[in-house]
Motif scaffolding. Structure first.
Motif: not given
Length: 150
Positions: A98-106
Motif C-alpha cells: 500500500r505504501i508503494d502504491l501511495g495508498v498508505e504513508k509511513n
C-alpha cells in the motif's frame, strides 16, 4: 434398538458439524486488530519509548488489551533511510504494498497505526502524553473493536 442408536448417532454428528460451523462463523466475524509501531534505531524518542526506564513499551505489552491484538514493529537503521521490504514482517507485507502504491504513508517516529481488518482507524505519534492520552486511547480502541461484531 439399532434404529434408535443410529438415529441418536446421526443427530449427534449433525449437531457437532453445526456447532463447528457456528464456531467458524463466530471466529470469522471477530475483527483482526493490528497495532503497528514505526521506529528507527537512531530515533532518540523511539529509544526512550522502548526503554525500561520510561516503562512505556512495557506498559503497553503488559496490558490486558495487548493480548487481544497483533503487534508488529517496523524498524530501520536511520531516520533518514527509507523502509524496505525486509523491515516488514510477512504478515504485514500488504502494508508495504500500500505504501508503494501511495495508498498508505509511513508514519512519523515513534508512531503507531491501529488497524481493524487492514483498515487504519487511528494513528498516534510521539511520547508526549503516552500515559495520559495515547495508551488509554489504544486500550479503548481494542475494547471497542474486540467486542464489536463486524
Amino acid at each position: 434398538m439399532k434404529f434408535l442408536t443410529a438415529w441418536f448417532l446421526g443427530i449427534f454428528i449433525a449437531w457437532s458439524f453445526q456447532s463447528r460451523a457456528l464456531a467458524d462463523i463466530q471466529s470469522a466475524s471477530k475483527p483482526e486488530l493490528l497495532l503497528v509501531y514505526w521506529s528507527s534505531k537512531d530515533c532518540t524518542w523511539c529509544t526512550y519509548w522502548e526503554s525500561s526506564w520510561s516503562g512505556m513499551e512495557n506498559g503497553l505489552k503488559s496490558s490486558e488489551e495487548f493480548k487481544k491484538l497483533t503487534y508488529r514493529v517496523i524498524k530501520n537503521e536511520r531516520l533518514a533511510d527509507p523502509y524496505t521490504d525486509e523491515h516488514f514482517a510477512s504478515d504485514i507485507k500488504w502494508l508495504k504494498e500500500r505504501i508503494d502504491l501511495g495508498v498508505e504513508k509511513n508514519l512519523g517516529r515513534p508512531g503507531w497505526g491501529f488497524y481493524v481488518n487492514k483498515v487504519r482507524v487511528a494513528t498516534f505519534y510521539g511520547t508526549k502524553n503516552w500515559d495520559s492520552k495515547i495508551l488509554p486511547e489504544i486500550k479503548l480502541l481494542v475494547t471497542k473493536y474486540s467486542t464489536e461484531v463486524q
